[in-house]
Design a protein around this motif. Sequence first.
Motif, PDB file in Angstrom:
ATOM      1  N   ALA A  39     -10.900 -37.702  22.489  1.00 13.70           N
ATOM      2  CA  ALA A  39      -9.788 -36.879  21.982  1.00 13.70           C
ATOM      3  C   ALA A  39      -8.449 -37.579  22.177  1.00 13.70           C
ATOM      4  O   ALA A  39      -7.567 -37.521  21.308  1.00 13.70           O
ATOM      5  CB  ALA A  39      -9.792 -35.525  22.684  1.00 13.70           C
ATOM      6  N   ALA A  40      -8.292 -38.281  23.311  1.00 15.77           N
ATOM      7  CA  ALA A  40      -7.014 -38.917  23.615  1.00 15.77           C
ATOM      8  C   ALA A  40      -6.813 -40.213  22.840  1.00 15.77           C
ATOM      9  O   ALA A  40      -5.683 -40.523  22.428  1.00 15.77           O
ATOM     10  CB  ALA A  40      -6.918 -39.178  25.117  1.00 15.77           C
ATOM     11  N   GLN A  41      -7.895 -40.979  22.633  1.00 13.95           N
ATOM     12  CA  GLN A  41      -7.725 -42.318  22.086  1.00 13.95           C
ATOM     13  C   GLN A  41      -8.268 -42.499  20.672  1.00 13.95           C
ATOM     14  O   GLN A  41      -7.820 -43.396  19.950  1.00 13.95           O
ATOM     15  CB  GLN A  41      -8.383 -43.337  23.028  1.00 13.95           C
ATOM     16  CG  GLN A  41      -7.757 -43.325  24.423  1.00 13.95           C
ATOM     17  CD  GLN A  41      -8.342 -44.375  25.339  1.00 13.95           C
ATOM     18  OE1 GLN A  41      -8.715 -45.463  24.907  1.00 13.95           O
ATOM     19  NE2 GLN A  41      -8.426 -44.065  26.646  1.00 13.95           N
ATOM     20  N   PHE A  42      -9.211 -41.646  20.275  1.00 16.12           N
ATOM     21  CA  PHE A  42      -9.759 -41.715  18.921  1.00 16.12           C
ATOM     22  C   PHE A  42      -9.833 -40.292  18.351  1.00 16.12           C
ATOM     23  O   PHE A  42     -10.931 -39.758  18.127  1.00 16.12           O
ATOM     24  CB  PHE A  42     -11.154 -42.365  18.933  1.00 16.12           C
ATOM     25  CG  PHE A  42     -11.153 -43.785  19.432  1.00 16.12           C
ATOM     26  CD1 PHE A  42     -10.764 -44.824  18.610  1.00 16.12           C
ATOM     27  CD2 PHE A  42     -11.532 -44.080  20.739  1.00 16.12           C
ATOM     28  CE1 PHE A  42     -10.762 -46.145  19.066  1.00 16.12           C
ATOM     29  CE2 PHE A  42     -11.536 -45.386  21.208  1.00 16.12           C
ATOM     30  CZ  PHE A  42     -11.137 -46.417  20.365  1.00 16.12           C
ATOM     31  N   PRO A  43      -8.689 -39.666  18.142  1.00 14.34           N
ATOM     32  CA  PRO A  43      -8.681 -38.253  17.729  1.00 14.34           C
ATOM     33  C   PRO A  43      -9.417 -38.003  16.417  1.00 14.34           C
ATOM     34  O   PRO A  43      -9.863 -36.874  16.158  1.00 14.34           O
ATOM     35  CB  PRO A  43      -7.198 -37.929  17.626  1.00 14.34           C
ATOM     36  CG  PRO A  43      -6.509 -39.250  17.494  1.00 14.34           C
ATOM     37  CD  PRO A  43      -7.333 -40.209  18.284  1.00 14.34           C
ATOM     38  N   GLN A  44      -9.565 -39.028  15.579  1.00 19.96           N
ATOM     39  CA  GLN A  44     -10.285 -38.851  14.312  1.00 19.96           C
ATOM     40  C   GLN A  44     -11.746 -38.494  14.536  1.00 19.96           C
ATOM     41  O   GLN A  44     -12.405 -37.984  13.628  1.00 19.96           O
ATOM     42  CB  GLN A  44     -10.166 -40.106  13.443  1.00 19.96           C
ATOM     43  CG  GLN A  44     -10.903 -41.344  13.944  1.00 19.96           C
ATOM     44  CD  GLN A  44     -10.090 -42.199  14.906  1.00 19.96           C
ATOM     45  OE1 GLN A  44      -9.251 -41.685  15.633  1.00 19.96           O
ATOM     46  NE2 GLN A  44     -10.348 -43.504  14.894  1.00 19.96           N
ATOM     47  N   TRP A  45     -12.257 -38.759  15.755  1.00 11.87           N
ATOM     48  CA  TRP A  45     -13.658 -38.452  16.060  1.00 11.87           C
ATOM     49  C   TRP A  45     -13.784 -37.320  17.076  1.00 11.87           C
ATOM     50  O   TRP A  45     -14.875 -37.056  17.586  1.00 11.87           O
ATOM     51  CB  TRP A  45     -14.353 -39.702  16.622  1.00 11.87           C
ATOM     52  CG  TRP A  45     -14.390 -40.854  15.641  1.00 11.87           C
ATOM     53  CD1 TRP A  45     -14.537 -40.764  14.286  1.00 11.87           C
ATOM     54  CD2 TRP A  45     -14.290 -42.248  15.946  1.00 11.87           C
ATOM     55  NE1 TRP A  45     -14.529 -42.013  13.720  1.00 11.87           N
ATOM     56  CE2 TRP A  45     -14.380 -42.944  14.707  1.00 11.87           C
ATOM     57  CE3 TRP A  45     -14.134 -42.970  17.128  1.00 11.87           C
ATOM     58  CZ2 TRP A  45     -14.315 -44.346  14.629  1.00 11.87           C
ATOM     59  CZ3 TRP A  45     -14.080 -44.360  17.053  1.00 11.87           C
ATOM     60  CH2 TRP A  45     -14.163 -45.042  15.822  1.00 11.87           C
ATOM     61  N   SER A  46     -12.715 -36.639  17.375  1.00 14.98           N
ATOM     62  CA  SER A  46     -12.714 -35.668  18.473  1.00 14.98           C
ATOM     63  C   SER A  46     -13.578 -34.442  18.195  1.00 14.98           C
ATOM     64  O   SER A  46     -13.988 -33.760  19.139  1.00 14.98           O
ATOM     65  CB  SER A  46     -11.285 -35.228  18.790  1.00 14.98           C
ATOM     66  OG  SER A  46     -10.695 -34.599  17.662  1.00 14.98           O
ATOM     67  N   ALA A  47     -13.870 -34.143  16.945  1.00 13.31           N
ATOM     68  CA  ALA A  47     -14.685 -32.973  16.624  1.00 13.31           C
ATOM     69  C   ALA A  47     -16.181 -33.255  16.724  1.00 13.31           C
ATOM     70  O   ALA A  47     -16.992 -32.321  16.662  1.00 13.31           O
ATOM     71  CB  ALA A  47     -14.351 -32.465  15.216  1.00 13.31           C
ATOM     72  N   LEU A  48     -16.555 -34.512  16.902  1.00 13.60           N
ATOM     73  CA  LEU A  48     -17.975 -34.865  16.933  1.00 13.60           C
ATOM     74  C   LEU A  48     -18.595 -34.510  18.287  1.00 13.60           C
ATOM     75  O   LEU A  48     -17.936 -34.642  19.329  1.00 13.60           O
ATOM     76  CB  LEU A  48     -18.159 -36.361  16.675  1.00 13.60           C
ATOM     77  CG  LEU A  48     -17.709 -36.858  15.299  1.00 13.60           C
ATOM     78  CD1 LEU A  48     -17.803 -38.378  15.228  1.00 13.60           C
ATOM     79  CD2 LEU A  48     -18.552 -36.213  14.202  1.00 13.60           C
ATOM     80  N   PRO A  49     -19.843 -34.076  18.303  1.00 16.74           N
ATOM     81  CA  PRO A  49     -20.498 -33.753  19.584  1.00 16.74           C
ATOM     82  C   PRO A  49     -20.781 -35.004  20.399  1.00 16.74           C
ATOM     83  O   PRO A  49     -21.016 -36.093  19.854  1.00 16.74           O
ATOM     84  CB  PRO A  49     -21.796 -33.067  19.147  1.00 16.74           C
ATOM     85  CG  PRO A  49     -22.056 -33.582  17.770  1.00 16.74           C
ATOM     86  CD  PRO A  49     -20.708 -33.801  17.146  1.00 16.74           C
ATOM     87  N   VAL A  50     -20.760 -34.854  21.713  1.00 14.99           N
ATOM     88  CA  VAL A  50     -21.074 -35.938  22.650  1.00 14.99           C
ATOM     89  C   VAL A  50     -22.298 -35.521  23.447  1.00 14.99           C
ATOM     90  O   VAL A  50     -22.293 -34.473  24.103  1.00 14.99           O
ATOM     91  CB  VAL A  50     -19.887 -36.213  23.590  1.00 14.99           C
ATOM     92  CG1 VAL A  50     -20.287 -37.213  24.673  1.00 14.99           C
ATOM     93  CG2 VAL A  50     -18.680 -36.712  22.805  1.00 14.99           C
ATOM     94  N   THR A  51     -23.349 -36.340  23.398  1.00 15.42           N
ATOM     95  CA  THR A  51     -24.585 -36.011  24.107  1.00 15.42           C
ATOM     96  C   THR A  51     -25.141 -37.265  24.782  1.00 15.42           C
ATOM     97  O   THR A  51     -24.999 -38.371  24.261  1.00 15.42           O
ATOM     98  CB  THR A  51     -25.652 -35.453  23.141  1.00 15.42           C
ATOM     99  OG1 THR A  51     -25.853 -36.395  22.065  1.00 15.42           O
ATOM    100  CG2 THR A  51     -25.209 -34.125  22.560  1.00 15.42           C
ATOM    101  N   PRO A  52     -25.794 -37.123  25.946  1.00 11.35           N
ATOM    102  CA  PRO A  52     -26.409 -38.289  26.598  1.00 11.35           C
ATOM    103  C   PRO A  52     -27.535 -38.860  25.751  1.00 11.35           C
ATOM    104  O   PRO A  52     -28.209 -38.142  25.010  1.00 11.35           O
ATOM    105  CB  PRO A  52     -26.952 -37.719  27.909  1.00 11.35           C
ATOM    106  CG  PRO A  52     -26.242 -36.421  28.099  1.00 11.35           C
ATOM    107  CD  PRO A  52     -25.948 -35.895  26.736  1.00 11.35           C
ATOM    108  N   VAL A  53     -27.761 -40.160  25.851  1.00  9.83           N
ATOM    109  CA  VAL A  53     -28.892 -40.775  25.172  1.00  9.83           C
ATOM    110  C   VAL A  53     -30.160 -40.503  25.980  1.00  9.83           C
ATOM    111  O   VAL A  53     -30.104 -40.196  27.174  1.00  9.83           O
ATOM    112  CB  VAL A  53     -28.695 -42.290  24.994  1.00  9.83           C
ATOM    113  CG1 VAL A  53     -27.502 -42.572  24.089  1.00  9.83           C
ATOM    114  CG2 VAL A  53     -28.533 -42.989  26.327  1.00  9.83           C
ATOM    115  N   GLU A  54     -31.292 -40.623  25.314  1.00  7.98           N
ATOM    116  CA  GLU A  54     -32.575 -40.325  25.969  1.00  7.98           C
ATOM    117  C   GLU A  54     -32.881 -41.331  27.070  1.00  7.98           C
ATOM    118  O   GLU A  54     -33.347 -40.972  28.150  1.00  7.98           O
ATOM    119  CB  GLU A  54     -33.694 -40.346  24.921  1.00  7.98           C
ATOM    120  CG  GLU A  54     -35.080 -40.074  25.493  1.00  7.98           C
ATOM    121  CD  GLU A  54     -36.174 -40.156  24.454  1.00  7.98           C
ATOM    122  OE1 GLU A  54     -37.358 -40.069  24.844  1.00  7.98           O
ATOM    123  OE2 GLU A  54     -35.858 -40.317  23.262  1.00  7.98           O
ATOM    124  N   VAL A  55     -32.637 -42.618  26.797  1.00  4.78           N
ATOM    125  CA  VAL A  55     -32.892 -43.672  27.772  1.00  4.78           C
ATOM    126  C   VAL A  55     -31.569 -44.355  28.078  1.00  4.78           C
ATOM    127  O   VAL A  55     -30.986 -45.000  27.213  1.00  4.78           O
ATOM    128  CB  VAL A  55     -33.908 -44.707  27.239  1.00  4.78           C
ATOM    129  CG1 VAL A  55     -34.141 -45.798  28.273  1.00  4.78           C
ATOM    130  CG2 VAL A  55     -35.218 -44.027  26.872  1.00  4.78           C
TER     131      VAL A  55
END
Length: 302
Positions: free
Chosen positions: A22-38
């Motif tokens: 949100a602070a550094q790449f606001p153009q992507w701030s609406a995208l979900p953030v999830t851990p990777v499986e591995v």
Amino acid sequence: MVSTPPDGRAGIDAALVKRLIAAQFPQWSALPVTPVEVDGWDNRTYRLGDAMTVRLPSAAGYVPSVAKENEWLPRLAPQLDVAVPTVLGLGVPGEGYPFPWSVRRWLPGETARPERIGDMARFAVEVAEFLLALQRCDATGGPVAGEHSAYRGAPPAHYDEDTRRCLAALKGRMDTDRATAVWEAALAAEWRGAPVWFHGDIAFGNLLVGDGQLTAVIDFGQSGVGDPACDLVIAWVMFSGDSRAAFRQAVGQDDGTWARARGWALWKALLLLAENIDTDQELAAANRQVIDEVLADHDHFA
């Protein structure tokens, strides 16, 4: 020695990643953030939407490796036949997180667990072809093997003290005389070739497959320019029988390189066996198997 924060992972979680985005790449701030499986230990990785990942070093000691990837992967990618990570944005420290970080393109595929590969011999050839392509990449000005690569690509003698300590600890619990012969052969097989690119951590978790075929190679944090012997360790860790023979034939390399490769495989397997022989029987058995295969390989080819 890697400097690790008190929690061991630099306080990294999905909430931190969302704040950084949100602070550094606001153009992507609406995208979900999830851990990777591995996930890895050196760096934490999170999915950012469907098409990107965020990669964050977990300690100060891993920062140079990430910077190395950011600089060199764009130069290596056009010379390779399989996909490697593409850097889309470079983040800076912020939101309480102290290290540089990056946004990368998501690479589709699954980690190369054996059950996901129908023809292991064919897959072994694909891995060999990737390694040969990497070795053909222009090494001019590349990062010479050393601390940043955990000394992969350098002479295995860097780990001589570790190896001797493990051999002493395991005396009477395995054939340390044969293992010592393998290690001393690795030390004697001095590398005199021209520096080439090596990956440094060719293992199933860093190889991605689709429909059983190699589609991408990730995590170049231990890569560099030097001796490629360390990249042959997969011959005993993942391959066996026909697939090992196919890998050996396809990847080539001279006898000295294979001797050093056996040394690299032996060092790591001895270290893990010594650490786990009385506490984790499954892990100990897996590393005994690697050691047995390396010793047999030495007996056959040396």
